[in-house]
Design a protein around this motif. Structure first.
Motif, PDB file in Angstrom:
ATOM      1  N   GLU A 106     -18.083  -4.683 -22.520  1.00 44.32           N
ATOM      2  CA  GLU A 106     -16.938  -4.499 -23.398  1.00 44.32           C
ATOM      3  C   GLU A 106     -17.170  -5.241 -24.706  1.00 44.32           C
ATOM      4  O   GLU A 106     -17.982  -6.166 -24.774  1.00 44.32           O
ATOM      5  N   ILE A 107     -16.475  -4.808 -25.725  1.00 50.61           N
ATOM      6  CA  ILE A 107     -16.518  -5.469 -27.028  1.00 50.61           C
ATOM      7  C   ILE A 107     -15.105  -5.911 -27.373  1.00 50.61           C
ATOM      8  O   ILE A 107     -14.169  -5.111 -27.319  1.00 50.61           O
ATOM      9  N   VAL A 108     -14.951  -7.186 -27.694  1.00 50.82           N
ATOM     10  CA  VAL A 108     -13.642  -7.730 -28.061  1.00 50.82           C
ATOM     11  C   VAL A 108     -13.773  -8.421 -29.412  1.00 50.82           C
ATOM     12  O   VAL A 108     -14.630  -9.286 -29.596  1.00 50.82           O
ATOM     13  N   VAL A 109     -12.931  -8.027 -30.355  1.00 47.99           N
ATOM     14  CA  VAL A 109     -12.877  -8.648 -31.675  1.00 47.99           C
ATOM     15  C   VAL A 109     -11.445  -9.124 -31.896  1.00 47.99           C
ATOM     16  O   VAL A 109     -10.492  -8.403 -31.594  1.00 47.99           O
ATOM     17  N   ALA A 110     -11.294 -10.329 -32.405  1.00 49.82           N
ATOM     18  CA  ALA A 110      -9.954 -10.879 -32.636  1.00 49.82           C
ATOM     19  C   ALA A 110      -9.879 -11.472 -34.037  1.00 49.82           C
ATOM     20  O   ALA A 110     -10.887 -11.907 -34.603  1.00 49.82           O
ATOM     21  N   GLY A 111      -8.690 -11.482 -34.591  1.00 51.81           N
ATOM     22  CA  GLY A 111      -8.472 -12.056 -35.916  1.00 51.81           C
ATOM     23  C   GLY A 111      -6.989 -12.267 -36.149  1.00 51.81           C
ATOM     24  O   GLY A 111      -6.154 -11.968 -35.285  1.00 51.81           O
ATOM     25  N   ARG A 112      -6.658 -12.765 -37.315  1.00 55.01           N
ATOM     26  CA  ARG A 112      -5.263 -13.040 -37.663  1.00 55.01           C
ATOM     27  C   ARG A 112      -4.812 -12.124 -38.801  1.00 55.01           C
ATOM     28  O   ARG A 112      -5.588 -11.843 -39.722  1.00 55.01           O
ATOM     29  N   PHE A 113      -3.575 -11.664 -38.733  1.00 58.28           N
ATOM     30  CA  PHE A 113      -2.994 -10.949 -39.863  1.00 58.28           C
ATOM     31  C   PHE A 113      -2.814 -11.930 -41.023  1.00 58.28           C
ATOM     32  O   PHE A 113      -2.299 -13.037 -40.842  1.00 58.28           O
ATOM     33  N   ALA A 114      -3.225 -11.506 -42.210  1.00 53.61           N
ATOM     34  CA  ALA A 114      -2.999 -12.341 -43.394  1.00 53.61           C
ATOM     35  C   ALA A 114      -1.510 -12.413 -43.714  1.00 53.61           C
ATOM     36  O   ALA A 114      -1.002 -13.445 -44.159  1.00 53.61           O
ATOM     37  N   TYR A 166     -10.443 -18.803 -28.113  1.00 55.04           N
ATOM     38  CA  TYR A 166     -11.548 -18.854 -27.147  1.00 55.04           C
ATOM     39  C   TYR A 166     -12.802 -18.190 -27.719  1.00 55.04           C
ATOM     40  O   TYR A 166     -13.905 -18.754 -27.658  1.00 55.04           O
ATOM     41  N   LEU A 167     -12.645 -16.988 -28.276  1.00 54.78           N
ATOM     42  CA  LEU A 167     -13.791 -16.280 -28.851  1.00 54.78           C
ATOM     43  C   LEU A 167     -14.379 -17.050 -30.027  1.00 54.78           C
ATOM     44  O   LEU A 167     -15.608 -17.135 -30.186  1.00 54.78           O
ATOM     45  N   THR A 168     -13.500 -17.608 -30.853  1.00 57.31           N
ATOM     46  CA  THR A 168     -13.972 -18.367 -32.012  1.00 57.31           C
ATOM     47  C   THR A 168     -14.776 -19.587 -31.577  1.00 57.31           C
ATOM     48  O   THR A 168     -15.858 -19.867 -32.110  1.00 57.31           O
ATOM     49  N   ILE A 169     -14.260 -20.321 -30.587  1.00 55.15           N
ATOM     50  CA  ILE A 169     -14.972 -21.498 -30.077  1.00 55.15           C
ATOM     51  C   ILE A 169     -16.323 -21.092 -29.499  1.00 55.15           C
ATOM     52  O   ILE A 169     -17.356 -21.732 -29.762  1.00 55.15           O
ATOM     53  N   GLU A 170     -16.331 -20.028 -28.710  1.00 53.88           N
ATOM     54  CA  GLU A 170     -17.567 -19.557 -28.083  1.00 53.88           C
ATOM     55  C   GLU A 170     -18.622 -19.219 -29.133  1.00 53.88           C
ATOM     56  O   GLU A 170     -19.799 -19.595 -29.008  1.00 53.88           O
ATOM     57  N   GLN A 171     -18.206 -18.544 -30.194  1.00 53.01           N
ATOM     58  CA  GLN A 171     -19.159 -18.131 -31.220  1.00 53.01           C
ATOM     59  C   GLN A 171     -19.590 -19.295 -32.103  1.00 53.01           C
ATOM     60  O   GLN A 171     -20.737 -19.360 -32.548  1.00 53.01           O
ATOM     61  N   LEU A 172     -18.697 -20.245 -32.339  1.00 57.54           N
ATOM     62  CA  LEU A 172     -19.082 -21.445 -33.085  1.00 57.54           C
ATOM     63  C   LEU A 172     -20.097 -22.271 -32.304  1.00 57.54           C
ATOM     64  O   LEU A 172     -21.040 -22.831 -32.877  1.00 57.54           O
ATOM     65  N   LEU A 173     -19.919 -22.345 -30.982  1.00 56.90           N
ATOM     66  CA  LEU A 173     -20.880 -23.073 -30.150  1.00 56.90           C
ATOM     67  C   LEU A 173     -22.249 -22.400 -30.175  1.00 56.90           C
ATOM     68  O   LEU A 173     -23.282 -23.072 -30.213  1.00 56.90           O
ATOM     69  N   GLU A 174     -22.257 -21.062 -30.136  1.00 50.54           N
ATOM     70  CA  GLU A 174     -23.528 -20.342 -30.228  1.00 50.54           C
ATOM     71  C   GLU A 174     -24.206 -20.619 -31.568  1.00 50.54           C
ATOM     72  O   GLU A 174     -25.414 -20.876 -31.625  1.00 50.54           O
ATOM     73  N   LYS A 175     -23.418 -20.563 -32.633  1.00 42.62           N
ATOM     74  CA  LYS A 175     -23.974 -20.808 -33.964  1.00 42.62           C
ATOM     75  C   LYS A 175     -24.474 -22.244 -34.081  1.00 42.62           C
ATOM     76  O   LYS A 175     -25.536 -22.505 -34.655  1.00 42.62           O
ATOM     77  N   ARG A 176     -23.717 -23.174 -33.506  1.00 43.32           N
ATOM     78  CA  ARG A 176     -24.119 -24.585 -33.527  1.00 43.32           C
ATOM     79  C   ARG A 176     -25.405 -24.787 -32.743  1.00 43.32           C
ATOM     80  O   ARG A 176     -26.230 -25.639 -33.075  1.00 43.32           O
ATOM     81  N   HIS A 177     -25.582 -23.991 -31.703  1.00 43.46           N
ATOM     82  CA  HIS A 177     -26.758 -24.098 -30.846  1.00 43.46           C
ATOM     83  C   HIS A 177     -28.015 -23.642 -31.576  1.00 43.46           C
ATOM     84  O   HIS A 177     -29.113 -24.135 -31.318  1.00 43.46           O
ATOM     85  N   VAL A 178     -27.866 -22.691 -32.492  1.00 44.29           N
ATOM     86  CA  VAL A 178     -29.016 -22.072 -33.149  1.00 44.29           C
ATOM     87  C   VAL A 178     -29.364 -22.750 -34.464  1.00 44.29           C
ATOM     88  O   VAL A 178     -30.525 -22.992 -34.769  1.00 44.29           O
TER      89      VAL A 178
END
Length: 467
Positions: A106-114, A166-178
């Motif tokens: 599955e693909i999940v994308v999340a964001g905030r309304f401006a 949750y998604l934001t934290i997960e992706q920040l951790l991946e970016k921090r890892h690389v």
């Protein structure tokens, strides 16, 4: 790439050469074998090359694990999938481009309304199939979506906002890892979000406290672990009863506020933990039996309460292991004086009162009170049971991925208020319900430098244990 994950040259050199050889043309899948694998290194290299990393556990069937991974990635449906949103309408967007989309994923994308008053959103979706390019535009209505979410029991409160976090934290951790750059800024972002939304991450810790109104109950912290030493919680383990580490094993911790709470548990690969509060210690041991065997856990002839457990194994025996991992697949709790019997499996709960039978599933949320019986089913989580004036029991449902090639759902048993059972109680757990005494002598280095051995004298028997 199949590897033991132990580089024999510089890690940075390997990553550089691999990235140069691939040139972004292919994803890199890293499969690391064993507990000594440098998994962080493999994961970092896979993420740099738009791939995945997986650990292959040596005490499970390696062929089945490899087959499971192959099934996961063998059928790519789309490549270079992108979801585009109007830039001026969305902020804090999570990852919206994906190299591969596999069948069953599955693909999940999340964001905030401006603008918090905005009610609709347009999304452009693009991707490449085997023979053509997929492209379409869809529009979502926020009010209709919110209404649909209300019909789903698992979506409640600020669920969507927490999903975004949750998604934001997960992706920040991946970016921090690389990345080497901006590591401090990424760390600060992860910490801020973790603390705000109360997520436990590699950068935060969890403190569990006991509520003031739970003076007579034990809190249970239950976590499936990977490669964590069970002796960090259980300080003593008789060596003649085999104890091993396993990725499917569950750690159980009785949490107290000030004084020890007596809590007797059996969970995981029947993993017994016996509290000894007078010594501020615990005894931990395993029983090696076969799937299908029934173990007598508790038998109290005075109160009439008996508890038995039937073992199950993994879906397929591990040919490389000396003994098969076993778990409880069925638990039976009965009171012969009340003519009551409760049978629990990973699929259903059956109550037999005399000749009458009532059945529930783990999808039910139930509170049942009748003469001599109190039963509470917390949907897909646990069951709390007490019979008459005897001990109380908590049965925990452990669920695994239905298509897992090896493991299956199993049960854990926690006994509370065991002091209400008589001194004549016996059984694998019951024999320990009343004060026992033991002495620890001659603590000395063992085969594992992190776990000293010792001599235990208990019930006039001398045992070698791991401290």
């Amino acid at each position: 790439m199949l590897t033991d994950g132990q580089p024999n040259v510089g890690k940075f050199d390997i990553r550089t050469h691999v990235k140069k050889a691939i040139e972004g043309k292919y994803p890199l899948y890293n499969l690391g074998f064993g507990y000594g694998v440098d998994y962080g290194f493999l994961e970092k290299m896979a993420l740099e090359n738009k791939g995945l990393a997986r650990r292959i556990y040596p005490d499970s069937d390696s062929a089945l694990q490899l087959q499971g991974f192959y099934d996961e990635v063998s059928n790519p449906m789309l490549m270079d999938v992108e979801l585009h949103y109007p830039e001026n309408e969305i902020s804090g967007l999570t990852k919206n481009s994906f190299k591969h989309f596999y069948d069953g994923s599955e693909i999940v994308v999340a964001g905030r309304f401006a603008d918090i008053n905005q009610n609709s959103l347009t999304v452009d979706v693009k991707g490449e199939g085997a023979n053509d390019v997929l492209s379409f535009t869809t529009q979502q209505d926020a009010e209709q979506t919110a209404k649909a979410f209300q019909e789903q029991e698992y979506i409640f409160g600020d669920y969507i906002e927490r999903l975004w976090a949750y998604l934001t934290i997960e992706q920040l951790l991946e970016k921090r890892h690389v990345t080497r750059e901006e590591k401090e800024n990424l760390t600060a972002e992860v910490l801020d979000l973790s603390l705000k939304y109360k997520f436990v991450t590699p950068l935060t810790s969890m403190v569990v406290t006991k509520p003031e109104d739970y003076d007579n109950q034990a809190g249970i912290a239950d976590k499936t672990t990977e490669g964590i030493d069970i002796f960090t919680l259980a300080l003593l383990a008789p060596r003649y009863l085999h104890v091993d580490e396993h990725p499917h094993k569950t750690l159980n911790l009785c949490i107290t506020k000030q004084t020890p709470v007596i809590c007797f548990t059996v969970d995981g690969d029947p993993h017994f933990i016996i509290s000894v509060p007078q010594k501020e210690d615990a005894i931990c041991f395993n029983i090696n039996e076969k799937p299908g065997d029934v173990l007598s856990l508790i038998n109290d002839p005075v109160t009439g309460i008996t508890v038995n457990g039937e073992l199950i194994g993994d879906k397929r025996a591990n040919s490389d292991a000396n003994s098969q991992n076993t778990y409880f697949g069925k638990l039976g709790i009965a009171n012969k004086y009340l003519n009551l019997k409760v049978t629990v499996t990973s699929e259903k709960i059956t109550i037999q009162n005399g000749n009458e039978k009532t059945a529930f599933t783990w999808l039910d949320s139930v509170t049942l009170q009748q003469e001599g019986l109190t039963l509470i089913i917390n949907k897909e989580k646990n069951l709390v049971l007490s019979m008459g004036d005897g001990a109380s029991f908590v049965i925990v449902l452990h669920q695994v991925w239905k298509k897992h090639p090896l493991h299956q759902d199993f049960l854990g048993l926690y006994t509370l208020k065991s002091h209400k059972l008589s001194e004549q109680t016996h059984g694998l757990l019951g024999q320990f319900f009343h004060p026992i005494d033991f002495t620890i002598l001659e603590i000395h280095p063992g085969s594992d430098p992190k776990k000293p051995d010792a001599t235990m004298i208990i019930k006039n028997k001398e045992l070698t244990v791991t401290r």
